[in-house]
Design a protein around this motif. Structure first.
Motif, short mmCIF file in Angstrom:
data_model
loop_
_atom_site.label_atom_id
_atom_site.label_comp_id
_atom_site.label_asym_id
_atom_site.label_seq_id
_atom_site.Cartn_x
_atom_site.Cartn_y
_atom_site.Cartn_z
N THR A 37 -140.60 76.96 -13.96
CA THR A 37 -140.76 78.19 -14.73
C THR A 37 -141.88 79.05 -14.14
OG1 THR A 37 -140.09 77.02 -16.74
CG2 THR A 37 -141.16 79.14 -17.02
N PRO A 38 -141.63 80.32 -13.89
CA PRO A 38 -142.66 81.21 -13.33
C PRO A 38 -143.86 81.37 -14.27
CG PRO A 38 -140.47 82.17 -13.08
CD PRO A 38 -140.32 80.99 -13.99
N ASP A 39 -145.04 81.53 -13.69
CA ASP A 39 -146.27 81.64 -14.47
C ASP A 39 -146.28 82.78 -15.50
OD1 ASP A 39 -147.42 79.41 -13.39
OD2 ASP A 39 -148.53 80.50 -11.84
N PRO A 40 -145.71 83.96 -15.18
CA PRO A 40 -145.77 85.05 -16.16
C PRO A 40 -145.17 84.67 -17.52
CG PRO A 40 -145.15 85.93 -14.03
CD PRO A 40 -145.15 84.43 -13.89
N PHE A 41 -144.06 83.92 -17.54
CA PHE A 41 -143.46 83.51 -18.81
C PHE A 41 -144.34 82.48 -19.50
CE2 PHE A 41 -139.89 80.97 -20.98
CZ PHE A 41 -140.05 81.67 -22.16
N ILE A 42 -144.91 81.56 -18.72
CA ILE A 42 -145.77 80.51 -19.28
C ILE A 42 -146.96 81.12 -20.01
CG2 ILE A 42 -147.34 78.62 -18.69
CD1 ILE A 42 -145.38 77.87 -16.43
N VAL A 43 -147.68 82.03 -19.35
CA VAL A 43 -148.90 82.59 -19.95
C VAL A 43 -148.59 83.58 -21.06
CG1 VAL A 43 -150.22 82.25 -17.83
CG2 VAL A 43 -149.09 84.44 -18.22
N ALA A 44 -147.34 84.02 -21.17
CA ALA A 44 -146.96 84.92 -22.27
C ALA A 44 -146.79 84.16 -23.58
CB ALA A 44 -145.68 85.67 -21.93
N CYS A 45 -146.71 82.82 -23.52
CA CYS A 45 -146.53 81.99 -24.71
C CYS A 45 -147.88 81.47 -25.21
CB CYS A 45 -145.62 80.79 -24.39
SG CYS A 45 -143.96 81.23 -23.81
N ASP A 46 -147.93 81.11 -26.49
CA ASP A 46 -149.12 80.45 -27.03
C ASP A 46 -149.26 79.05 -26.46
OD1 ASP A 46 -150.34 82.26 -29.18
OD2 ASP A 46 -148.23 82.28 -29.71
N LYS A 47 -148.13 78.37 -26.32
CA LYS A 47 -148.09 77.02 -25.76
C LYS A 47 -146.80 76.87 -24.99
CE LYS A 47 -148.13 72.08 -27.04
NZ LYS A 47 -149.24 71.68 -26.15
N PHE A 48 -146.89 76.22 -23.82
CA PHE A 48 -145.68 76.00 -23.02
C PHE A 48 -145.58 74.51 -22.68
CE2 PHE A 48 -142.70 75.95 -19.59
CZ PHE A 48 -141.83 76.99 -19.89
N ILE A 49 -144.40 73.94 -22.96
CA ILE A 49 -144.18 72.50 -22.77
C ILE A 49 -143.13 72.30 -21.68
CG2 ILE A 49 -143.46 70.36 -23.89
CD1 ILE A 49 -144.10 72.59 -26.49
N TYR A 50 -143.44 71.44 -20.73
CA TYR A 50 -142.48 71.13 -19.67
C TYR A 50 -141.47 70.09 -20.14
CZ TYR A 50 -145.56 73.54 -16.36
OH TYR A 50 -146.30 74.49 -15.70
N ILE A 51 -140.20 70.34 -19.88
CA ILE A 51 -139.15 69.38 -20.22
C ILE A 51 -139.40 68.05 -19.54
CG2 ILE A 51 -136.72 68.83 -19.76
CD1 ILE A 51 -136.01 71.63 -20.59
N GLU A 52 -139.96 68.08 -18.33
CA GLU A 52 -140.18 66.85 -17.57
C GLU A 52 -141.05 65.84 -18.32
OE1 GLU A 52 -139.08 69.91 -14.48
OE2 GLU A 52 -140.26 69.87 -16.32
N ILE A 53 -142.03 66.31 -19.10
CA ILE A 53 -142.89 65.35 -19.80
C ILE A 53 -142.15 64.72 -20.97
CG2 ILE A 53 -145.02 66.51 -19.12
CD1 ILE A 53 -145.26 67.59 -21.95
N LEU A 54 -141.14 65.41 -21.50
CA LEU A 54 -140.31 64.83 -22.55
C LEU A 54 -139.43 63.74 -21.95
CD1 LEU A 54 -139.26 68.05 -24.49
CD2 LEU A 54 -141.30 66.63 -24.78
N GLN A 55 -138.97 63.95 -20.73
CA GLN A 55 -138.21 62.92 -20.01
C GLN A 55 -139.08 61.70 -19.76
OE1 GLN A 55 -136.73 64.72 -16.42
NE2 GLN A 55 -135.63 66.32 -17.47
N ASN A 56 -140.31 61.94 -19.33
CA ASN A 56 -141.23 60.83 -19.06
C ASN A 56 -141.50 60.03 -20.32
OD1 ASN A 56 -141.48 61.46 -16.39
ND2 ASN A 56 -143.45 62.50 -16.59
N ARG A 57 -141.67 60.74 -21.44
CA ARG A 57 -141.97 60.06 -22.69
C ARG A 57 -140.81 59.17 -23.11
NH1 ARG A 57 -142.56 63.64 -27.91
NH2 ARG A 57 -140.30 63.62 -27.66
N THR A 58 -139.58 59.65 -22.89
CA THR A 58 -138.39 58.87 -23.25
C THR A 58 -138.37 57.55 -22.49
OG1 THR A 58 -137.17 60.90 -23.59
CG2 THR A 58 -135.88 58.91 -23.35
N LYS A 59 -138.64 57.61 -21.18
CA LYS A 59 -138.62 56.40 -20.36
C LYS A 59 -139.79 55.50 -20.71
CE LYS A 59 -136.43 58.89 -16.55
NZ LYS A 59 -136.61 59.45 -15.20
N GLU A 60 -140.93 56.14 -21.03
CA GLU A 60 -142.15 55.38 -21.29
C GLU A 60 -142.05 54.59 -22.58
OE1 GLU A 60 -146.91 56.30 -22.02
OE2 GLU A 60 -145.51 57.92 -21.60
#
Length: 248
Positions: free
Chosen positions: A126-149
């Motif tokens: 995801t490009p930085d401009p969209f990320i910084v336009a949000c109050d909080k931005f969550i990467y889908i990849e960490i949700l994948q990691n949590r599932t496996k973990e």
């Protein structure tokens, strides 16, 4: 987050993978009650077929949007129009925009200007401009990691050795250190809850899970440059955690 904090969840079906929609919805539930859940795309296209069963399981409403013109993203336009309609309906307190597309940068900015809380979810591309336009931005990849973990019903605060886990760089350490200094009392101590909130404001995609830790405390402890102090609360039922930069 209180149940009366209502969220509109708008998903860009064209560029978000369907594999982790359950984990995504569980994550969103941490921040509010998703009273509106819609996904946008041209459902006549075969690549969206994986979503269909998941929509029923998660009560997500599909919105059909045909691509009228080659090279133009009709899905983006439909999602933006719906978001503004929902904003003016005054039925929600915030939005969750699920996309990795920078085309939603102005939408996120506009919603925040209107006093809405805006959460973003997308891939690490995801490009930085969209990320910084949000109050909080969550990467889908960490949700994948949590599932496996968490498979095997155990969860650990130790670093997870996965290729998708980010390295703790000097830039990250400096960000944490300066944030502690911004909030520190005369003895250099800062309340960890305030540190986490300010980190989020400075860098919306800051998340301890990006570095393989479920919480901020073990992340800070692993760096070795900060002191941690647990203090009894006034009610004595739980601990208050304070941090400060180690003196050189």
């Amino acid at each position: 987050m209180e149940n009366d904090f209502k969220l509109a969840v708008l998903i860009d079906g064209d560029n978000i993978p369907s594999a982790y929609v359950k984990e995504m919805m569980e994550e969103i539930a941490k921040y509010g009650n998703p009273t509106i859940k819609r996904i946008y795309g041209d459902w006549t296209k075969p690549f969206l077929s994986k979503w269909k069963n998941l929509l029923l399981e998660n009560a997500i409403t599909p919105i059909q949007q045909y691509g009228y013109t080659t090279g133009k993203n009709a899905t983006d336009s439909a999602m933006i129009i719906d978001a503004m309609d929902i904003l003016y309906s005054e039925k929600v307190n915030g939005f969750c925009l699920v996309s990795s597309d920078s085309d939603f940068t102005r939408l996120a900015t506009r919603l925040r200007e209107a006093g809405m809380k805006v959460y973003g979810i997308g891939e690490k591309k995801t490009p930085d401009p969209f990320i910084v336009a949000c109050d909080k931005f969550i990467y889908i990849e960490i949700l994948q990691n949590r599932t496996k973990e968490t498979e095997g019903s155990t969860t650990t605060d130790k670093p997870v050795k996965k290729s998708q886990v980010d390295k703790i760089t000097p830039k990250v350490v400096k960000l944490i250190s300066s944030t502690i200094s911004d909030l520190a009392d005369d003895d250099g101590w800062a309340f960890l809850g305030d540190v986490g909130s300010l980190l989020q404001k400075k860098q919306p995609n800051f998340d301890s899970r990006n570095y393989g830790f479920e919480k901020l405390t073990p992340l800070i402890d692993s760096i070795g440059k900060f002191e941690i102090d647990q203090r009894d609360s006034s009610r004595g039922k739980f601990k208050l955690i304070y941090v400060r930069n180690k003196k050189r």
